[in-house]
Design an enzyme around this catalytic site. Sequence first.
Site, PDB file in Angstrom:
ATOM      1  N   CYS A   1      38.958  35.448  34.877  1.00 59.60           N
ATOM      2  CA  CYS A   1      39.049  35.948  36.257  1.00 59.60           C
ATOM      3  C   CYS A   1      39.920  37.212  36.325  1.00 59.60           C
ATOM      4  O   CYS A   1      41.074  37.207  35.890  1.00 59.60           O
ATOM      5  CB  CYS A   1      39.629  34.869  37.166  1.00 59.60           C
TER       6      CYS A   1
ATOM      7  N   ASP B   1      33.919  37.267  42.377  1.00 64.96           N
ATOM      8  CA  ASP B   1      33.293  37.789  41.159  1.00 64.96           C
ATOM      9  C   ASP B   1      31.762  37.648  41.216  1.00 64.96           C
ATOM     10  O   ASP B   1      31.244  36.559  41.470  1.00 64.96           O
ATOM     11  CB  ASP B   1      33.848  37.009  39.951  1.00 64.96           C
TER      12      ASP B   1
ATOM     13  N   ARG C   1      29.654  37.418  39.071  1.00 62.35           N
ATOM     14  CA  ARG C   1      29.038  36.571  38.057  1.00 62.35           C
ATOM     15  C   ARG C   1      29.118  35.078  38.393  1.00 62.35           C
ATOM     16  O   ARG C   1      28.655  34.242  37.612  1.00 62.35           O
ATOM     17  CB  ARG C   1      29.692  36.839  36.694  1.00 62.35           C
TER      18      ARG C   1
ATOM     19  N   HIS D   1      37.259  30.414  37.802  1.00 61.44           N
ATOM     20  CA  HIS D   1      36.482  30.705  36.592  1.00 61.44           C
ATOM     21  C   HIS D   1      37.375  31.327  35.523  1.00 61.44           C
ATOM     22  O   HIS D   1      38.372  31.981  35.835  1.00 61.44           O
ATOM     23  CB  HIS D   1      35.287  31.618  36.911  1.00 61.44           C
TER      24      HIS D   1
HETATM   25 CO    CO Z   1      37.590  35.898  39.563  1.00 56.74          CO
END
Ligand code: CO
Length: 210
Positions: A99, A42, A44, A96
Amino acid sequence: MLNDLLARNRAWSDQRQAQEPDYFTRLAALQAPEFFWIGCSDSRVPANVVAGLDPGEVFVHRNVANLVHSSDMNLLSALEFAVDALSVREIIVCGHYGCGGVKAATEDLPHGLADHWLEPIRRLARAYAVDLGRERDLEAQRDRLAELNVAEGVRRVCETPILQKAWARGADIRVHGLIYGLKDGRLRDLDCSIGPGHFQNRQLPQEAQE
Ligand code: CO
């Protein structure tokens, strides 16, 4: 778009060198990170940024939903290099909340190859169905599942022959499970750390006992 990226890189490189003239020569000569990070792809959740670490301070492997497949040659090669060549002291499995990989694993929709990749999360969801059923809504269930996936990843890292052999020769390596909140930028310790000694009562591979 690409030209913007290259311009930003030049600005960053100039700024770094202005702050510390031998910065790049020093890093080019040696990488000696303390941490190996296994995280989600990801965009982020970039390891260096969220952990506040500089280049050279963390060796990183990322994949969709930070999964530890015990036959993933990519992850295992990086893990072996981190443990045997870089002698990292701390291994972090970081998931996280929010997700997309965990979400996909809980949907009744076909996602192609991702369904094979995410199978361990579906298996966890089945194993913890009663536990997950106590959560207030689907989002909370997925976040809990993301935590369970991290804890499972920590166990799997520890069960690899790479870690077993490192501990058998006395290496002081700890494996931790963290989860990152997209909404507040905070890393939380899931208290599922495993270190040397944890497996000491288990039967070690023959080679390690000698
Ligand atoms: Co993720």
